[in-house]
Design an enzyme around this catalytic site. Structure first.
Site, PDB file in Angstrom:
ATOM      1  N   ASP A  13       0.824  -1.226   0.000  1.00 42.24           N
ATOM      2  CA  ASP A  13       0.000   0.000   0.000  1.00 42.24           C
ATOM      3  C   ASP A  13       0.851   1.267   0.000  1.00 42.24           C
ATOM      4  O   ASP A  13       0.438   2.305   0.521  1.00 42.24           O
ATOM      5  CB  ASP A  13      -0.946   0.029   1.216  1.00 42.24           C
ATOM      6  CG  ASP A  13      -1.746  -1.250   1.365  1.00 42.24           C
ATOM      7  OD1 ASP A  13      -2.384  -1.643   0.372  1.00 42.24           O
ATOM      8  OD2 ASP A  13      -1.728  -1.850   2.451  1.00 42.24           O
ATOM      9  N   HIS A  41      -4.405  -1.841  -6.655  1.00 51.79           N
ATOM     10  CA  HIS A  41      -3.846  -0.504  -6.752  1.00 51.79           C
ATOM     11  C   HIS A  41      -4.747   0.349  -7.636  1.00 51.79           C
ATOM     12  O   HIS A  41      -5.474  -0.150  -8.482  1.00 51.79           O
ATOM     13  CB  HIS A  41      -2.407  -0.523  -7.274  1.00 51.79           C
ATOM     14  CG  HIS A  41      -2.215  -1.281  -8.541  1.00 51.79           C
ATOM     15  ND1 HIS A  41      -1.814  -2.593  -8.559  1.00 51.79           N
ATOM     16  CD2 HIS A  41      -2.389  -0.932  -9.837  1.00 51.79           C
ATOM     17  CE1 HIS A  41      -1.733  -3.012  -9.812  1.00 51.79           C
ATOM     18  NE2 HIS A  41      -2.078  -2.031 -10.606  1.00 51.79           N
TER      19      HIS A  41
END
Length: 430
Positions: A13, A41
């Site tokens: 992340d 993503h």
């Protein structure tokens, strides 16, 4: 001209999607080399926002080939669903912009079910998986009983392979008190999706070797982060694959000398999703403030991310285990307005000072961060596109991070917008 590997330098992340999208404009080929559809993503291309979990970022960019390598475990139904979702946004995925390794292992419904059973049936010992079957699929790969993409092209060979697979899984299901799965159920599952995914299969190692020899620029897109690596991460709270840069070679079939520049992605602070050690985690209003300003919720699961100060020890480890040449530092703007910022420079474990996080799970739990306090800045870094746009103290913070992790900052991201990026060194020009 170098090929480039992008890896997360923390627990995932880190903002890899934006950086990969920014780099993919210069790439001819973008390759996924590990993981599955368990890590997502977000890409912002013009006015369009794309959320990808399995497809390489290159598929949304014209004249770029996306490749899913043999190191990826592939849920064929998830792949078809993601392709359909992109079609709804006006992006056509075809053999012209996507190839999948013919020897990629498939994720089946029984893998997802087993993943969920283990996670939900382990109170107090949860790993924090996404329950998408990634781990069980890798187990079958290593156990030499997996069904691979190429097998769908030879349906007559499937029955004995399914029989071998179910000899293992039905034994597990009996242990859980579950009904056994029939061979016909799995055969129907496979034949029902074959025509959707087989058009993309290819001999990926040869495809990439030809691209390399032809002078094409290849971008290797890592998922998760190096601290989730099954060997080098905070085991057992890790993913089921190797996530360090060396896996780019193994997971694509391209030799290690062809990998080139390794770009690590790190936030200006630290986050983690799920269970596991997190020495710099903040449980106070500062941690909440970072999470709210950084919009720290998972792309795939929506889970709230745990937040903490930047941990230079962990990123320094990642620099070494992945051979990182430079860092892309993201979300610097989230720290705007803090009076002071803390950075972990070492750990205290039972009165002994450590410059790295030991592999021992017990030692990790006892690690107390040793902090260096750095003055914050009152100005804004949001949207900055040059060093001249940054407050002086923000520049000092970046320079101090470089010193502590032993690697230069090659790119600095100051917002989710792809153009809000300060470039110090172009990895493709290494």
């Amino acid at each position: 001209m170098a090929n480039v590997v992008v890896v997360g330098a923390q627990w995932g992340d880190e903002g890899k999607g934006k950086i990969v999208d920014w780099l993919s404009e210069q790439a001819d080929v973008v390759v996924r080399f590990q993981g599955g559809h368990n890590a997502g993503h977000t890409l912002v291309v013009g006015e369009a926002v794309y959320k990808l979990s399995l497809l390489p970022s290159g598929v949304v960019r014209p004249n770029t080939l996306g490749v899913i390598g043999n190191g990826v475990v592939l849920d064929p139904y998830a792949l078809a669903s993601e392709i359909d979702r992109l079609a709804g946004q006006g992006v056509t995925v075809s053999r012209e912009n996507l190839r999948v390794a013919d020897n990629a292992t498939l994720i089946l419904s029984l893998h997802r079910e087993l993943d969920a059973l283990r996670e939900d049936g382990a109170p107090g010992t949860k790993i924090g998986t996404t329950k998408r079957g990634i781990g069980p699929a890798y187990e079958d790969k290593v156990g030499r009983r997996a069904i691979r993409l190429m097998d769908l092209a030879e349906p007559e060979t499937l029955p004995p392979k399914i029989e071998r697979l179910l000899a293992h899984h039905n034994a597990l299901r009996r242990g859980f008190g579950l009904e056994e799965i029939s061979e016909q159920t799995i055969l129907d599952e496979l034949t029902g999706i074959a025509e959707r995914v087989l058009p993309y299969q290819d001999t990926v190692w040869r495809l990439l070797d030809d691209a390399r020899r032809g002078g094409k620029r290849i971008l290797f897109e890592g998922a998760q982060g190096a601290l989730l690596d099954v060997d080098h991460g905070t085991y057992p709270f890790v993913t089921s694959s190797n996530t360090v840069a060396g896996q780019a070679a193994t997971g694509s079939g391209l030799g290690p000398r062809a990998i080139g520049y390794v770009l690590g992605i790190a936030k200006a602070y630290t986050t983690r999703v799920g269970e596991g050690p997190f020495p710099t985690e903040l449980h106070d209003e500062i941690g909440q403030r970072i999470g709210e300003r950084g919009h720290e919720f998972g792309t795939v699961t929506g889970r709230k991310r745990r937040c903490g100060w930047f941990d230079a020890c962990l990123v320094r480890q990642t620099v070494k285990t992945s051979g990182i040449d430079g860092i892309a530092l993201t979300k610097l703007d989230v720290l705007d307005g803090f009076d002071e910022i803390r950075v972990c420079t070492a750990y205290d474990i039972d009165g002994q000072r450590f410059d790295h996080l030991p592999a021992s799970q017990a030692a990790q739990q006892r690690a107390v961060p040793v902090y260096e306090t750095i003055p914050g800045w009152s100005g804004t870094t949001a949207g900055a596109r040059s060093w001249a746009d940054l407050p002086a103290q923000a520049i000092k913070y970046v320079r101090r991070i470089e010193e502590l992790i032993g690697a230069p900052v090659a790119l600095l991201s100051t917002s989710p917008e792809r153009d809000d990026t300060i470039l110090m060194h172009n990895p493709f020009e290494d």
